[in-house]
Design an enzyme around this catalytic site. Structure first.
Site, mmCIF file in Angstrom:
data_model
loop_
_atom_site.group_PDB
_atom_site.id
_atom_site.type_symbol
_atom_site.label_atom_id
_atom_site.label_comp_id
_atom_site.label_asym_id
_atom_site.label_seq_id
_atom_site.Cartn_x
_atom_site.Cartn_y
_atom_site.Cartn_z
ATOM 1 N N ASN A 286 0.803 -1.536 0.113
ATOM 2 C CA ASN A 286 -0.216 0.083 0.260
ATOM 3 C C ASN A 286 0.645 0.651 0.351
ATOM 4 O O ASN A 286 1.874 1.098 1.061
ATOM 5 C CB ASN A 286 -0.834 0.197 1.475
ATOM 6 C CG ASN A 286 -2.147 0.918 1.252
ATOM 7 O OD1 ASN A 286 -2.763 0.931 2.197
ATOM 8 N ND2 ASN A 286 -2.269 0.967 0.203
ATOM 9 N N CYS B 59 -4.590 -3.262 3.177
ATOM 10 C CA CYS B 59 -5.782 -1.899 3.127
ATOM 11 C C CYS B 59 -5.372 -2.232 4.926
ATOM 12 O O CYS B 59 -5.922 -3.626 5.654
ATOM 13 C CB CYS B 59 -6.947 -1.796 2.673
ATOM 14 S SG CYS B 59 -8.099 -0.360 3.907
ATOM 15 N N ASN C 147 -6.408 10.528 0.155
ATOM 16 C CA ASN C 147 -6.796 9.668 -1.193
ATOM 17 C C ASN C 147 -6.410 9.837 -2.253
ATOM 18 O O ASN C 147 -5.251 10.936 -1.776
ATOM 19 C CB ASN C 147 -8.064 9.404 -1.020
ATOM 20 C CG ASN C 147 -8.483 8.647 0.512
ATOM 21 O OD1 ASN C 147 -7.841 7.755 0.975
ATOM 22 N ND2 ASN C 147 -9.871 9.194 0.508
ATOM 23 N N CYS D 189 -5.492 5.671 7.945
ATOM 24 C CA CYS D 189 -5.027 4.853 7.001
ATOM 25 C C CYS D 189 -4.194 3.755 7.950
ATOM 26 O O CYS D 189 -3.184 4.971 8.748
ATOM 27 C CB CYS D 189 -4.989 5.342 6.117
ATOM 28 S SG CYS D 189 -3.544 4.762 4.785
ATOM 29 N N GLY D 190 -4.415 2.992 7.888
ATOM 30 C CA GLY D 190 -3.357 1.515 8.759
ATOM 31 C C GLY D 190 -2.335 1.613 8.638
ATOM 32 O O GLY D 190 -0.982 1.273 9.030
ATOM 33 N N ASN D 191 -2.051 1.345 7.282
ATOM 34 C CA ASN D 191 -0.316 1.091 7.010
ATOM 35 C C ASN D 191 0.040 2.514 6.447
ATOM 36 O O ASN D 191 1.558 2.540 6.441
ATOM 37 C CB ASN D 191 -0.968 0.609 5.094
ATOM 38 C CG ASN D 191 -1.268 -0.716 5.472
ATOM 39 O OD1 ASN D 191 -0.597 -1.663 5.683
ATOM 40 N ND2 ASN D 191 -2.162 -1.309 4.253
ATOM 41 N N THR E 267 -6.832 -0.594 8.011
ATOM 42 C CA THR E 267 -7.626 -0.821 8.699
ATOM 43 C C THR E 267 -9.162 -1.867 7.931
ATOM 44 O O THR E 267 -9.902 -2.182 8.758
ATOM 45 C CB THR E 267 -8.685 1.138 8.377
ATOM 46 O OG1 THR E 267 -8.830 0.881 6.752
ATOM 47 C CG2 THR E 267 -8.713 1.589 9.288
#
Length: 289
Positions: free
Chosen positions: A15, A218, A76, A85-87, A220
């Site tokens: 990502n 992704c 985005n 955004c977790g990553n 999340t």
């Protein structure tokens, strides 16, 4: 924009992100500029952009400045603003370490989804405290072509619809947002995860990220999938009193998600800085015309 603007490129389980350090929040990054930078043919290319700002310098983060020095102003790939955004958090933390702004160990990062606790492991992986999942009531359905599936509505600070399928190919090309119903469930759009089982507490996913299309990973979404799988499998930690861990394979690698009895979720995975350089201000100015 006649000056040159520093940038880096990084990814977490593929990502990928354009990273723009801007401690004093001096840069104007309208949606069109972000979209131009994230364009994979005419720009640098990325699923999104990480704007690195001191919390005290950003109006959306000043209230969090006492808890977290740095704010992840995440965008985005189409330039729209996202809550979390977790990553991206892992890559953001890796950038801070790369720049000598933090070291191994614990730190806090401010996001629009709240302050996230992060741990940079000595072995290189980064663990992010992702907060708790909310499970809004109501039935949701997602569809691709003539197929449709019931989906679990999971909110990780951003909205997700998690559908368990027999084959990941059933998700189609994921170039456009999969239709969902009812429309009222996600008034601002949704991230959609299609999930198959790989083994005990081991799943794999494909995802359409709102505003970015299909992405290689992704964070999340992986958390939302683990939560949905735990509820499906009767392994809700709040009910059992025992943490539950799922291995989640994404197209770009592997994440490990643990949900604790108090509802707190941790995500562990890699984060890599691959390049750094300068954006030509004249090019960016021209791209905005």
């Amino acid at each position: 924009m006649s000056t040159r603007i520093a940038f880096l490129k990084g990814h977490g389980t593929e990502n990928d992100f354009v990273i723009v350090p801007d401690p004093d929040n001096a840069l104007d990054l309208p949606p069109a500029a972000v979209a131009a930078l994230c364009d994979r043919r005419a720009g640098i290319g990325g699923d999104g952009l990480l704007h690195v700002v001191r919390s005290a310098a950003h109006p959306e983060a000043r209230a969090m400045a006492a808890e977290a020095e740095w704010f992840m102003d995440y965008r985005n790939g189409d330039g729209s603003i996202a809550e979390m955004c977790g990553n991206g958090v892992r890559v953001f933390a890796r950038y801070l370490q790369h720049a000598g702004l933090v070291t191994e160990g614990d730190l806090a990062i401010a996001t629009r989804g709240g302050v996230k606790s992060v741990h940079i492991d000595k072995d290189g992986d980064i663990t992010v405290g992702m907060g708790r999942a909310a499970l809004p009531a109501g039935d949701v359905t997602v569809s691709v072509g003539e197929r449709d599936w019931p989906a679990r509505n999971v909110n990780m600070g951003n909205p997700h619809a998690v559908a368990f399928v027999d084959d990941l190919a059933h998700a189609g090309d994921l170039l456009t947002p999969p239709p969902f119903s009812p429309a009222s469930a996600y008034p601002d759009g949704v991230n959609v995860e299609f999930v198959v089982d790989r083994g005990p507490r081991h799943v794999a996913l494909r995802v359409h990220e709102r505003g970015s299309g299909e992405t290689r990973s992704c964070g999340t979404g992986a958390c939302a999938v683990a939560v949905a799988a735990a509820r499906r499998d009767g392994a809700d930690p709040a009910a059992t009193g025992t943490p539950v861990t799922y291995t989640v394979d994404v197209p770009g690698g592997r994440l490990v998600i643990t949900e604790h009895p108090d509802g707190e979720i941790e995500m562990t995975g890699p984060a890599v800085i691959v390049a750094e350089g300068e954006i030509d201000g004249e090019w960016l100015e021209n791209a905005l015309r």
